[in-house]
Scaffold this motif. Structure first.
Motif, PDB file in Angstrom:
ATOM      1  N   TRP A 106     -56.581  -2.838  60.256  1.00 24.31           N
ATOM      2  CA  TRP A 106     -56.305  -1.464  59.827  1.00 24.31           C
ATOM      3  C   TRP A 106     -54.828  -1.301  59.483  1.00 24.31           C
ATOM      4  O   TRP A 106     -54.472  -0.707  58.470  1.00 24.31           O
ATOM      5  N   SER A 107     -53.969  -1.815  60.347  1.00 20.58           N
ATOM      6  CA  SER A 107     -52.530  -1.641  60.144  1.00 20.58           C
ATOM      7  C   SER A 107     -52.051  -2.281  58.848  1.00 20.58           C
ATOM      8  O   SER A 107     -51.079  -1.824  58.247  1.00 20.58           O
ATOM      9  N   ALA A 108     -52.743  -3.322  58.413  1.00 26.06           N
ATOM     10  CA  ALA A 108     -52.342  -4.019  57.192  1.00 26.06           C
ATOM     11  C   ALA A 108     -52.591  -3.189  55.940  1.00 26.06           C
ATOM     12  O   ALA A 108     -51.959  -3.412  54.913  1.00 26.06           O
ATOM     13  N   VAL A 109     -53.531  -2.232  56.002  1.00 25.54           N
ATOM     14  CA  VAL A 109     -53.885  -1.460  54.805  1.00 25.54           C
ATOM     15  C   VAL A 109     -53.552   0.026  54.928  1.00 25.54           C
ATOM     16  O   VAL A 109     -53.635   0.755  53.944  1.00 25.54           O
ATOM     17  N   LEU A 110     -53.167   0.489  56.131  1.00 27.39           N
ATOM     18  CA  LEU A 110     -52.857   1.897  56.333  1.00 27.39           C
ATOM     19  C   LEU A 110     -51.362   2.151  56.176  1.00 27.39           C
ATOM     20  O   LEU A 110     -50.543   1.242  56.359  1.00 27.39           O
ATOM     21  N   PRO A 111     -50.976   3.399  55.874  1.00 23.55           N
ATOM     22  CA  PRO A 111     -49.555   3.695  55.705  1.00 23.55           C
ATOM     23  C   PRO A 111     -48.742   3.583  56.989  1.00 23.55           C
ATOM     24  O   PRO A 111     -47.528   3.479  56.951  1.00 23.55           O
ATOM     25  N   ALA A 112     -49.398   3.622  58.157  1.00 23.84           N
ATOM     26  CA  ALA A 112     -48.719   3.460  59.442  1.00 23.84           C
ATOM     27  C   ALA A 112     -49.609   2.620  60.344  1.00 23.84           C
ATOM     28  O   ALA A 112     -50.831   2.606  60.178  1.00 23.84           O
ATOM     29  N   PRO A 113     -49.025   1.896  61.309  1.00 22.40           N
ATOM     30  CA  PRO A 113     -49.835   1.038  62.180  1.00 22.40           C
ATOM     31  C   PRO A 113     -50.911   1.823  62.925  1.00 22.40           C
ATOM     32  O   PRO A 113     -50.712   2.982  63.297  1.00 22.40           O
ATOM     33  N   ALA A 114     -52.061   1.192  63.116  1.00 22.64           N
ATOM     34  CA  ALA A 114     -53.158   1.816  63.875  1.00 22.64           C
ATOM     35  C   ALA A 114     -52.935   1.520  65.354  1.00 22.64           C
ATOM     36  O   ALA A 114     -52.951   0.374  65.774  1.00 22.64           O
ATOM     37  N   VAL A 115     -52.686   2.583  66.164  1.00 16.86           N
ATOM     38  CA  VAL A 115     -52.374   2.361  67.574  1.00 16.86           C
ATOM     39  C   VAL A 115     -53.370   3.008  68.517  1.00 16.86           C
ATOM     40  O   VAL A 115     -53.380   2.709  69.709  1.00 16.86           O
ATOM     41  N   ASP A 116     -54.208   3.916  68.020  1.00 14.51           N
ATOM     42  CA  ASP A 116     -55.178   4.608  68.869  1.00 14.51           C
ATOM     43  C   ASP A 116     -56.581   4.188  68.452  1.00 14.51           C
ATOM     44  O   ASP A 116     -57.010   4.470  67.332  1.00 14.51           O
ATOM     45  N   VAL A 117     -57.295   3.521  69.365  1.00 15.21           N
ATOM     46  CA  VAL A 117     -58.607   2.982  69.011  1.00 15.21           C
ATOM     47  C   VAL A 117     -59.654   4.073  68.848  1.00 15.21           C
ATOM     48  O   VAL A 117     -60.749   3.805  68.354  1.00 15.21           O
ATOM     49  N   ARG A 118     -59.336   5.304  69.245  1.00 15.27           N
ATOM     50  CA  ARG A 118     -60.309   6.402  69.138  1.00 15.27           C
ATOM     51  C   ARG A 118     -60.069   7.272  67.907  1.00 15.27           C
ATOM     52  O   ARG A 118     -60.856   8.168  67.627  1.00 15.27           O
ATOM     53  N   ARG A 119     -59.004   7.005  67.196  1.00 12.95           N
ATOM     54  CA  ARG A 119     -58.680   7.797  66.014  1.00 12.95           C
ATOM     55  C   ARG A 119     -59.466   7.277  64.816  1.00 12.95           C
ATOM     56  O   ARG A 119     -59.556   6.075  64.600  1.00 12.95           O
TER      57      ARG A 119
END
Length: 604
Positions: free
Chosen positions: A531-544
């Motif tokens: 997710w972090s590789a393609v999103l504008p900010a790193p993915a840090v919350d697994v429930r979001r």
């Protein structure tokens, strides 16, 4: 090359191959003789409803067999073809119809109710059901002699005023392009051409008319797999597809799916790429997998020039370049690189790309000022009274004479192969409650697809989630920013203009707070990294959810492709939509891995 109208070319093909399959969909197979009957029925039904030469006819159907018959029938009548995509947001469809002002609309045989709302925007349009066309008497419409400059098609792109911009094409450009590409590739009756692009973009013309001009078969995949790279790759392999046209952001996950799935694409002969820059790294991966067996054709040209006007057959040596060239012009076409004063630039220097060809579009639909700005007098040829098309793109000639595309002059960008005008998105943002000013920029996160980011004023009183939902109802998916930042001040230049160069996509998210749940096992960490590789900010919350994290529809394709590459697990798009968090998706991946392991044990 002497002009021959596309209806004449297709008609000759029908005479040669009446029993061959012209169109193949998941639900039907249409022979050339049956296509002939349906196309005649379309022309007759339209004529009976008052349509004739020059009438603008909107086509609203998801059935690709109906679409093909409608296209041929409308062109036989001498009317102007305006296909639309029923999967587009209703408000977007309504805006296109309001600008196009079609005299008639062909609606699917099933009477798709999705056409009702948008057609309210064109109240004077006469609605003709394609079901009625199937039973219409054949040949009951006037025969006519086509001319090269007859208007033939109308497609819409983004407009800087916030309304869609219609581009009216001429008949000679269809004949010119289709016969050129068929000759270049050696296309013939054994070719099976995949129909992957939206009916609302001019590339659909080559998808449909190329196979129908040579006796080949137009092949449409199930609608649900067009956005699922793994399923689409398997369909291309299974259905023995010979040619596909697509944008590089579709080509990339298809290539990954082929590699991870062990697919050979044994029947594929050509992949024609356009709409975005082709990264050399993607071409290198293709050659590593398929060698030189399948031709990679890199194409360039705006809708105003009808599909494309330059081409380059990609070679292994191109993978060592900084960018893959867009090549040399088609016959009867010249590429001119001019400076701001309209003079040619020296060889090797950067200039604005202008196109000289008799096969340009006729004009912008009902926009004479825009037409005058883009279709400019040809002052470089003494005594000439023709026009040049000013593309707004920068380019330069390489030492070997090939054209290199370097970017746009204005604020038009390509996202997923779809042209987006930043001013159109900004105009839509300003109509949202609480928004007084807006600016949009394009960011390119690493090797992921380009993404739009929006900045809106003021910082207080703007619900960015509500703004994004409103945009999704009014704009194509590619034009909806993945991130919307509320700010007290959008930077401006000294002249008071928005300073886009000073705008940057949001910085990576701060460290997680006490309410954030980070990855708790190896699978969740791996999915979070994807997710972090393609999103504008790193993915840090697994429930979001993916959308809450700034993910758009184009980014979903990249995530599915990367999951298959990482885990060897192919997930349908519907599964992703039902499991839109890292936590849920990691669980699905683990279940799939366990199922695979169990199957392997049973085989042992």
């Amino acid at each position: 090359m002497a002009f021959e109208a596309i209806p004449s070319i297709v008609g000759r093909t029908i005479e040669l191959f009446p029993d061959r399959v012209a169109v193949e969909t998941p639900d039907s197979r249409l022979s050339y003789a049956e296509l002939d009957g349906l196309a005649d029925g379309v022309a007759a039904a339209l004529h009976r409803a008052g349509a004739g030469a020059g009438s603008v006819v909107a086509v609203l159907t998801d059935d690709r067999a109906e679409l093909a018959a409608a296209m041929v029938g409308v062109l036989r009548l001498g009317a102007v073809l305006a296909p639309l995509d029923l999967s587009a947001p209703p408000l977007r469809l309504a805006a296109v119809l309001a600008d196009a002002r079609p005299t008639h609309a062909l609606v699917g045989a099933d009477g798709d109710r999705r056409a009702d709302g948008p057609l309210d925007a064109a109240p004077d349009t006469v609605r003709v059901g394609l079901g009625a066309a199937k039973s219409a008497a054949r040949d009951s419409y006037p025969a006519r002699t086509a001319a090269p400059d007859d208007p033939s098609h109308l497609f819409h792109t983004s407009g800087s005023t916030g309304r869609p911009k219609g581009i009216l094409g001429r008949l000679s450009s269809l004949d010119h392009y289709i016969r050129w590409q068929a000759g270049l590739l050696g296309a013939g009756p054994d070719w099976r051409v995949g129909q992957l692009v939206s009916p609302g973009f001019d590339a659909v013309l080559r998808d449909v008319l190329l196979p129908l001009s040579v006796g080949g078969t137009l092949c449409a995949p199930p609608a649900g797999i067009r956005s699922d790279p793994s399923a689409l790759a398997r369909w291309i392999d299974r259905e023995r597809i010979t040619l596909i046209h697509c944008v590089p952001s579709v080509f990339r996950p298809l290539l990954t799916a082929a590699v991870t799935g062990g697919l050979g694409f044994a029947s594929l002969r050509c992949v024609a790429l356009s709409g975005e820059r082709l990264p050399p790294a993607d071409a290198a991966r293709w050659f590593d997998r398929f060698g030189d067996r399948v031709t990679l054709l890199n194409l360039y040209g705006p809708t105003e020039a009808t599909m494309t006007k330059t081409f380059h057959v990609v070679t292994r040596s191109d993978t060592d370049r900084a960018s893959v060239p867009v090549g040399r012009p088609l016959p009867e076409t010249e590429v001119l690189l001019l400076d701001e004063g309209g003079a040619p630039v020296p060889d090797g220097h950067v200039g604005e790309i202008h196109l000289r060809t008799p096969h340009l579009a006729l004009r912008y639909h009902r926009q004479p000022e825009a037409t005058a700005r883009a279709f400019v007098p040809d002052r470089l040829r003494e005594g000439a009274d023709g026009l040049l098309y000013r593309t707004g793109d920068f380019g330069r000639l390489l030492p070997d004479g090939a054209l290199e595309f370097l970017g746009r002059r204005d604020h038009q960008v390509k996202v997923g192969g779809v042209r987006v005008e930043l001013e159109e998105v900004e105009s839509a943002l300003r109509e949202c409650p609480g928004v007084t000013e807006a600016a949009v920029v394009l960011g390119e996160p690493g090797d992921g697809p380009p993404l739009l980011h929006a900045f809106v004023e003021p910082a207080v009183g703007v619900d960015t989630d509500a703004v994004r939902a409103r945009l999704a109802e009014r704009l194509p998916a590619a034009a909806v920013p993945v991130g919307i930042v509320a700010t007290d001040g959008i930077p401006r230049t000294i002249s008071g203009k928005i300073d886009r160069a000073a705008l940057r996509p949001p910085a990576p998210a701060a460290a997680p707070d006490e309410h954030t749940v980070g990855p708790r096992n190896a699978t969740e960490r791996a999915v979070a990294d994807i997710w972090s590789a393609v999103l504008p900010a790193p993915a840090v919350d697994v429930r979001r959810t993916f959308q809450q994290s700034g993910g758009g529809s184009l980014a979903v394709i990249s995530v599915l492709s990367r999951i298959e590459e990482e885990f060897g697990v192919s997930l349908p798009l519907l599964t992703f939509l039902r499991n839109p968090t890292i936590e849920a998706l990691a669980g699905v991946v683990e279940e799939a891995l366990l199922d695979t392991a169990s199957d392997d044990l049973l085989k042992d």
